[in-house]
Design a protein around this motif. Structure first.
Motif, PDB file in Angstrom:
ATOM      1  N   PRO A 153      30.485 -14.083   2.823  1.00 36.67           N
ATOM      2  CA  PRO A 153      29.580 -13.617   1.776  1.00 36.67           C
ATOM      3  C   PRO A 153      28.971 -12.276   2.196  1.00 36.67           C
ATOM      4  O   PRO A 153      28.851 -12.015   3.392  1.00 36.67           O
ATOM      5  CB  PRO A 153      28.494 -14.698   1.720  1.00 36.67           C
ATOM      6  CG  PRO A 153      28.888 -15.776   2.667  1.00 36.67           C
ATOM      7  CD  PRO A 153      30.025 -15.294   3.508  1.00 36.67           C
ATOM      8  N   GLN A 205      37.794  -6.267   2.780  1.00 39.42           N
ATOM      9  CA  GLN A 205      37.059  -7.531   2.741  1.00 39.42           C
ATOM     10  C   GLN A 205      36.675  -7.988   4.161  1.00 39.42           C
ATOM     11  O   GLN A 205      37.456  -7.862   5.096  1.00 39.42           O
ATOM     12  CB  GLN A 205      37.963  -8.586   2.099  1.00 39.42           C
ATOM     13  CG  GLN A 205      37.255  -9.856   1.756  1.00 39.42           C
ATOM     14  CD  GLN A 205      37.996 -10.615   0.664  1.00 39.42           C
ATOM     15  OE1 GLN A 205      39.138 -10.310   0.315  1.00 39.42           O
ATOM     16  NE2 GLN A 205      37.344 -11.610   0.121  1.00 39.42           N
ATOM     17  N   GLY A 236      23.265 -20.432   4.802  1.00 34.63           N
ATOM     18  CA  GLY A 236      22.493 -19.685   3.795  1.00 34.63           C
ATOM     19  C   GLY A 236      21.073 -20.206   3.666  1.00 34.63           C
ATOM     20  O   GLY A 236      20.137 -19.442   3.403  1.00 34.63           O
ATOM     21  N   ALA A 245      28.590 -23.387   5.257  1.00 37.25           N
ATOM     22  CA  ALA A 245      28.192 -22.062   4.762  1.00 37.25           C
ATOM     23  C   ALA A 245      26.870 -22.169   3.995  1.00 37.25           C
ATOM     24  O   ALA A 245      25.991 -21.303   4.109  1.00 37.25           O
ATOM     25  CB  ALA A 245      29.290 -21.485   3.877  1.00 37.25           C
ATOM     26  N   GLN A 246      26.744 -23.270   3.227  1.00 40.11           N
ATOM     27  CA  GLN A 246      25.502 -23.492   2.475  1.00 40.11           C
ATOM     28  C   GLN A 246      24.315 -23.685   3.436  1.00 40.11           C
ATOM     29  O   GLN A 246      23.250 -23.089   3.254  1.00 40.11           O
ATOM     30  CB  GLN A 246      25.679 -24.751   1.631  1.00 40.11           C
ATOM     31  CG  GLN A 246      24.779 -24.814   0.432  1.00 40.11           C
ATOM     32  CD  GLN A 246      25.072 -26.083  -0.361  1.00 40.11           C
ATOM     33  OE1 GLN A 246      25.731 -27.010   0.097  1.00 40.11           O
ATOM     34  NE2 GLN A 246      24.563 -26.112  -1.573  1.00 40.11           N
TER      35      GLN A 246
END
Ligand SMILES: NC(=O)c1ccc[n+]([C@@H]2O[C@H](COP(=O)([O-])OP(=O)(O)OC[C@H]3O[C@@H](n4cnc5c(N)ncnc54)[C@H](OP(=O)(O)O)[C@@H]3O)[C@@H](O)[C@H]2O)c1
Length: 362
Positions: free
Chosen positions: A147, A121, A325, A321-322
């Motif tokens: 991600p 990972q 993205g 994180a959003q």
């Protein structure tokens, strides 16, 4: 020929070697060298500065309960990485230690009780130490799974700067769309993240920095106006850019001589964010200035916020994180350098030359 060289040349067996070398520790060490995979790390045995760091070969450790072994792909330099090797940072790790507060890599092994991470990972981690190496043991609880497709270099340069600036502007300053933010040291690590976050929140940004090149970088990432505080008078420039009103929020990671003129420029009900003291001196402000503007001096300590308010911190990391993205925020990478060149990287940061983040790669 020394006995070790004889062994390596195939002229003695390992058993004979151990008999020749004698001491038990030497045998254990040598058996480890033969049987266990090895890693490299910058070791700080004496916290007197960067010159005392040495690039050492060490046995790769096994993760204990709650830990993971990471193969480090990238590690960024943060300002505390300079202080910690000089014994000047608030956190003083036991010696010897491996500096490198923030890094990203892949999980190689998991310790007992670790269920949310698996081998292979990709994760980012900010644990304070361990990053300037090929491998490290990291607390599993501090590892953020990445991600798919999240670049390791961005991941290694993400947590510290965006978390600090989000906590500062959103939580501590309660910044609103349409307000004006003055960012000092705006081309540095936390400075560039503050510009991007303030813009993502719909604020107007005035970026202040010490060279035209730094000001140009700030414009390229969204600053509405810039001030070169090496050549312009900060107070006059701020006044002109805000029609005499002053900035609603001031984000200060620099401290020193600009703090008082900046605070004198603040708007009515302004919020002055005390983020850091990169220039060295800790400024003192006359309290009457706060009274006259109905203004607040607001402390920002993201590390303690994350420890004391973990749920709020996790929600904040989710939003960051959003935003990544959605392309609203992206670390500005000054350059990447091979991990073995860490001393040159420290020198570049120490000379005030870094714009955005400097990232070491394996
Ligand atoms: N409160 C928190 O939670 C928190 C979290 C992270 C970092 N910090 C602090 O924030 C500060 C900045 O961190 P950073 O990672 O953004 O550092 P950085 O990338 O090196 O940026 C610091 C900026 O400060 C300015 N500066 C002025 N005088 C300087 C000097 N003598 N030496 C170096 N820089 C000088 C430079 O901009 P100009 O050349 O344009 O002046 C530089 O770009 C540090 O004090 C750090 O400890 C605080």
């Amino acid at each position: 020929m020394p006995t070790k060289a004889l062994l390596l040349a195939g002229r003695v067996t390992p058993e004979t070697f151990f008999q020749l070398r004698g001491p038990y520790d030497a045998r254990i060490n040598f058996r480890n060298r033969l049987e266990r995979p090895h890693m490299h790390a910058w070791l700080c045995e004496n916290p007197t500065g960067v010159d005392a760091l040495s690039w050492k070969e060490l046995p790769t450790p096994e993760p204990k309960a709650g830990e993971v072994l990471l193969e480090i792909k990238a590690a960024s330099l943060n300002f505390p990485d300079i202080l910690i090797v000089q014994n000047k940072y608030q956190m003083k790790p036991a010696l010897p230690f491996v500096p490198g507060s923030e890094y990203a890599g892949t999980v190689q092994a998991v310790g007992e009780g670790v269920s949310h991470l698996k081998v292979g990972q990709a994760v980012a981690c900010l644990s304070g130490t361990g990053g300037f190496a090929t491998h490290t043991l990291a607390p599993a609880a501090l590892c953020m799974p990445l991600p798919p497709g999240f670049p390791m270099v961005d991941a290694a340069a993400f947590i510290m700067i965006y978390a600090t600036s989000h906590h500062a502007l959103v939580d501590r300053a309660q910044l609103k769309a349409g307000e004006t933010v003055l960012v000092l040291g705006a081309a540095g690590g936390v400075g560039t993240s503050a510009i991007q976050i303030a813009k993502a929140m719909g604020a107007k940004v005035i970026a202040a920095a010490s060279t035209q090149e730094k000001c140009d970088l700030c414009t390229s990432i969204g600053a509405d106006a810039t001030i070169n505080y090496s050549t312009e008078n900060l107070r006059e420039a701020v006044k002109a850019l805000t029609d005499g009103k002053g900035p609603d929020v001031i984000y200060d990671p620099v401290g020193g001589d600009f703090a008082e003129p900046a605070f004198r420029s603040i708007a009515w009900r302004g919020r002055y964010l005390v983020v850091g003291f990169a220039s060295g001196p800790i400024p003192a402000l006359p309290f009457n200035l706060a009274l006259l503007k109905g203004a607040s001096i607001v402390g920002v300590f993201w590390g303690d916020f994350a420890k004391r308010e973990p749920k709020a911190n996790a929600a904040m990391m989710g939003q960051l994180a959003q935003w990544y993205g959605q392309g609203k925020i992206k670390p500005v990478i000054d350059r990447t350098m091979p991990m073995a060149d860490l001393k040159a990287a420290y020198a570049h940061m120490g000379s005030r030359g870094v714009m955005g983040k400097l990232v070491m790669v394996n």
